[in-house]
Scaffold this motif. Structure first.
Motif, PDB file in Angstrom:
ATOM      1  N   ALA A  70       0.841  -1.202   0.000  1.00 35.16           N
ATOM      2  CA  ALA A  70       0.000   0.000   0.000  1.00 35.16           C
ATOM      3  C   ALA A  70       0.877   1.253   0.000  1.00 35.16           C
ATOM      4  O   ALA A  70       2.011   1.234   0.473  1.00 35.16           O
ATOM      5  CB  ALA A  70      -0.895   0.000   1.233  1.00 35.16           C
ATOM      6  N   ALA A  71       0.336   2.333  -0.520  1.00 35.21           N
ATOM      7  CA  ALA A  71       1.052   3.616  -0.515  1.00 35.21           C
ATOM      8  C   ALA A  71       1.346   4.014   0.921  1.00 35.21           C
ATOM      9  O   ALA A  71       0.498   3.882   1.800  1.00 35.21           O
ATOM     10  CB  ALA A  71       0.216   4.687  -1.200  1.00 35.21           C
ATOM     11  N   GLY A  72       2.567   4.466   1.167  1.00 37.19           N
ATOM     12  CA  GLY A  72       2.965   4.907   2.492  1.00 37.19           C
ATOM     13  C   GLY A  72       3.446   3.792   3.406  1.00 37.19           C
ATOM     14  O   GLY A  72       3.899   4.048   4.512  1.00 37.19           O
ATOM     15  N   SER A 105       6.818   3.301   0.591  1.00 40.77           N
ATOM     16  CA  SER A 105       6.407   3.385  -0.815  1.00 40.77           C
ATOM     17  C   SER A 105       5.637   4.680  -1.040  1.00 40.77           C
ATOM     18  O   SER A 105       4.812   5.075  -0.224  1.00 40.77           O
ATOM     19  CB  SER A 105       5.553   2.179  -1.198  1.00 40.77           C
ATOM     20  OG  SER A 105       4.370   2.168  -0.439  1.00 40.77           O
ATOM     21  N   ARG A 106       5.934   5.347  -2.133  1.00 38.10           N
ATOM     22  CA  ARG A 106       5.256   6.609  -2.466  1.00 38.10           C
ATOM     23  C   ARG A 106       3.866   6.355  -3.041  1.00 38.10           C
ATOM     24  O   ARG A 106       3.022   7.236  -3.042  1.00 38.10           O
ATOM     25  CB  ARG A 106       6.077   7.401  -3.481  1.00 38.10           C
ATOM     26  CG  ARG A 106       7.395   7.906  -2.947  1.00 38.10           C
ATOM     27  CD  ARG A 106       8.106   8.702  -4.048  1.00 38.10           C
ATOM     28  NE  ARG A 106       9.463   9.027  -3.689  1.00 38.10           N
ATOM     29  CZ  ARG A 106       9.843  10.175  -3.163  1.00 38.10           C
ATOM     30  NH1 ARG A 106       8.967  11.123  -2.942  1.00 38.10           N
ATOM     31  NH2 ARG A 106      11.104  10.372  -2.855  1.00 38.10           N
ATOM     32  N   ARG A 107       3.662   5.148  -3.596  1.00 41.00           N
ATOM     33  CA  ARG A 107       2.383   4.789  -4.205  1.00 41.00           C
ATOM     34  C   ARG A 107       2.146   3.300  -3.990  1.00 41.00           C
ATOM     35  O   ARG A 107       3.030   2.587  -3.534  1.00 41.00           O
ATOM     36  CB  ARG A 107       2.377   5.125  -5.697  1.00 41.00           C
ATOM     37  CG  ARG A 107       3.415   4.351  -6.501  1.00 41.00           C
ATOM     38  CD  ARG A 107       3.279   4.626  -7.998  1.00 41.00           C
ATOM     39  NE  ARG A 107       4.225   3.893  -8.787  1.00 41.00           N
ATOM     40  CZ  ARG A 107       4.094   2.630  -9.169  1.00 41.00           C
ATOM     41  NH1 ARG A 107       3.056   1.942  -8.804  1.00 41.00           N
ATOM     42  NH2 ARG A 107       5.012   2.037  -9.914  1.00 41.00           N
ATOM     43  N   SER A 108       0.966   2.826  -4.337  1.00 39.22           N
ATOM     44  CA  SER A 108       0.676   1.397  -4.241  1.00 39.22           C
ATOM     45  C   SER A 108       1.517   0.637  -5.255  1.00 39.22           C
ATOM     46  O   SER A 108       1.713   1.100  -6.380  1.00 39.22           O
ATOM     47  CB  SER A 108      -0.807   1.129  -4.517  1.00 39.22           C
ATOM     48  OG  SER A 108      -1.596   1.735  -3.527  1.00 39.22           O
ATOM     49  N   LEU A 109       2.004  -0.530  -4.841  1.00 37.78           N
ATOM     50  CA  LEU A 109       2.849  -1.355  -5.710  1.00 37.78           C
ATOM     51  C   LEU A 109       2.237  -2.744  -5.825  1.00 37.78           C
ATOM     52  O   LEU A 109       1.737  -3.292  -4.845  1.00 37.78           O
ATOM     53  CB  LEU A 109       4.269  -1.455  -5.137  1.00 37.78           C
ATOM     54  CG  LEU A 109       4.998  -0.136  -4.882  1.00 37.78           C
ATOM     55  CD1 LEU A 109       6.281  -0.372  -4.105  1.00 37.78           C
ATOM     56  CD2 LEU A 109       5.295   0.556  -6.201  1.00 37.78           C
ATOM     57  N   ARG A 110       2.287  -3.325  -7.037  1.00 41.34           N
ATOM     58  CA  ARG A 110       1.787  -4.674  -7.263  1.00 41.34           C
ATOM     59  C   ARG A 110       2.821  -5.704  -6.803  1.00 41.34           C
ATOM     60  O   ARG A 110       4.012  -5.408  -6.765  1.00 41.34           O
ATOM     61  CB  ARG A 110       1.496  -4.902  -8.749  1.00 41.34           C
ATOM     62  CG  ARG A 110       0.430  -3.982  -9.327  1.00 41.34           C
ATOM     63  CD  ARG A 110       0.171  -4.263 -10.796  1.00 41.34           C
ATOM     64  NE  ARG A 110       1.367  -4.405 -11.608  1.00 41.34           N
ATOM     65  CZ  ARG A 110       2.050  -3.409 -12.152  1.00 41.34           C
ATOM     66  NH1 ARG A 110       1.661  -2.167 -11.971  1.00 41.34           N
ATOM     67  NH2 ARG A 110       3.109  -3.643 -12.895  1.00 41.34           N
ATOM     68  N   GLU A 113       6.566  -6.341  -8.550  1.00 36.24           N
ATOM     69  CA  GLU A 113       7.000  -5.108  -9.221  1.00 36.24           C
ATOM     70  C   GLU A 113       8.444  -4.785  -8.831  1.00 36.24           C
ATOM     71  O   GLU A 113       8.823  -4.885  -7.666  1.00 36.24           O
ATOM     72  CB  GLU A 113       6.081  -3.956  -8.818  1.00 36.24           C
ATOM     73  CG  GLU A 113       6.265  -2.714  -9.660  1.00 36.24           C
ATOM     74  CD  GLU A 113       5.151  -1.701  -9.449  1.00 36.24           C
ATOM     75  OE1 GLU A 113       5.406  -0.522  -9.752  1.00 36.24           O
ATOM     76  OE2 GLU A 113       4.049  -2.071  -8.994  1.00 36.24           O
ATOM     77  N   GLN A 119      10.223   5.291  -6.524  1.00 39.79           N
ATOM     78  CA  GLN A 119       8.978   4.829  -5.914  1.00 39.79           C
ATOM     79  C   GLN A 119       9.025   4.868  -4.384  1.00 39.79           C
ATOM     80  O   GLN A 119       8.008   4.696  -3.738  1.00 39.79           O
ATOM     81  CB  GLN A 119       8.688   3.383  -6.319  1.00 39.79           C
ATOM     82  CG  GLN A 119       8.489   3.174  -7.789  1.00 39.79           C
ATOM     83  CD  GLN A 119       8.491   1.697  -8.130  1.00 39.79           C
ATOM     84  OE1 GLN A 119       9.197   0.907  -7.523  1.00 39.79           O
ATOM     85  NE2 GLN A 119       7.692   1.337  -9.116  1.00 39.79           N
ATOM     86  N   SER A 121      10.623   6.458  -0.539  1.00 37.31           N
ATOM     87  CA  SER A 121      11.149   7.636   0.157  1.00 37.31           C
ATOM     88  C   SER A 121      11.673   7.190   1.512  1.00 37.31           C
ATOM     89  O   SER A 121      11.151   6.269   2.133  1.00 37.31           O
ATOM     90  CB  SER A 121      10.076   8.709   0.316  1.00 37.31           C
ATOM     91  OG  SER A 121       9.007   8.221   1.098  1.00 37.31           O
TER      92      SER A 121
END
Length: 191
Positions: A70-72, A105-110, A113, A119, A121
């Motif tokens: 999940a993002a974050g 994670s800056r965004r959601s990742l599959r 991936e 991606q 931070s």
């Protein structure tokens, strides 16, 4: 990249005429391995020049997500695995699980991936408005005082801090969770 492997194919195969001397090869365009151009020159008196397009692919062991993220989310060792992937067009693929662990994670990742530096931070170690320890060390001398962070920052980020003892605002470098040091003190002076 860990254990890189290169595959190169000639995209424009053509047979060049014979040359009595060893041929010279010049790189014409090598900006991207996906499409490179080379010139083959025959140094004979009636020499010739042919250009060839080569397509290379690069694979390496890189960090990939073991499950959806999940993002974050702060990555843990269970979130990251190493797999061989095509990284020909990826300039910032992360090559070890350790380098990705602890970053958010800056965004959601599959799942599966490839993890790229863009991606992720670094975690914030100092948050705006929170108390911090202002620590100055030089050789065997260590001085600390309380401050309030006016900016948020990750490791080595420069942030503004208000010294609670005198109200002065100074620029400080983040060195740990809730801890900052003066920017003016050279890093080599720190233990």
């Amino acid at each position: 990249m860990a254990e890189p492997q290169f595959t190169v194919n000639v995209a424009t195969p053509r047979a060049a005429p014979p040359c009595a001397k060893p041929v010279n090869i010049e790189a014409v365009d090598t900006r991207t391995p996906a499409r490179m151009r080379f010139a083959v020159l025959c140094p004979d008196a009636g020499g010739w020049r042919y250009e060839y397009v080569l397509r290379a692919s690069v694979s390496a062991l890189v960090a990939v997500t073991a499950a959806p993220v999940a993002a974050g989310h702060m990555l843990t060792a269970q979130d990251v695995t190493l797999e061989r992937r095509d990284v020909t067009t990826l300039s910032d693929a992360i090559s070890s699980a350790e380098a990705a662990t602890g970053q958010a994670s800056r965004r959601s990742l599959r799942a599966g991936e490839v993890l790229r530096q863009a991606q992720l931070s670094a975690p914030l170690l100092v948050k705006r408005g929170e108390p911090v320890v202002m620590l100055a060390r030089f050789e065997a001398i260590e001085i600390s005082t309380s401050g309030e962070a006016l900016d948020a920052g990750a490791l080595n980020a420069l942030v503004r801090v208000r010294n609670l003892a005198n109200g002065r605002v100074v620029r400080m470098r983040v060195i740990g969770a809730g801890t900052v040091e003066p920017v003016e003190i050279p890093r080599s002076a720190q233990p």
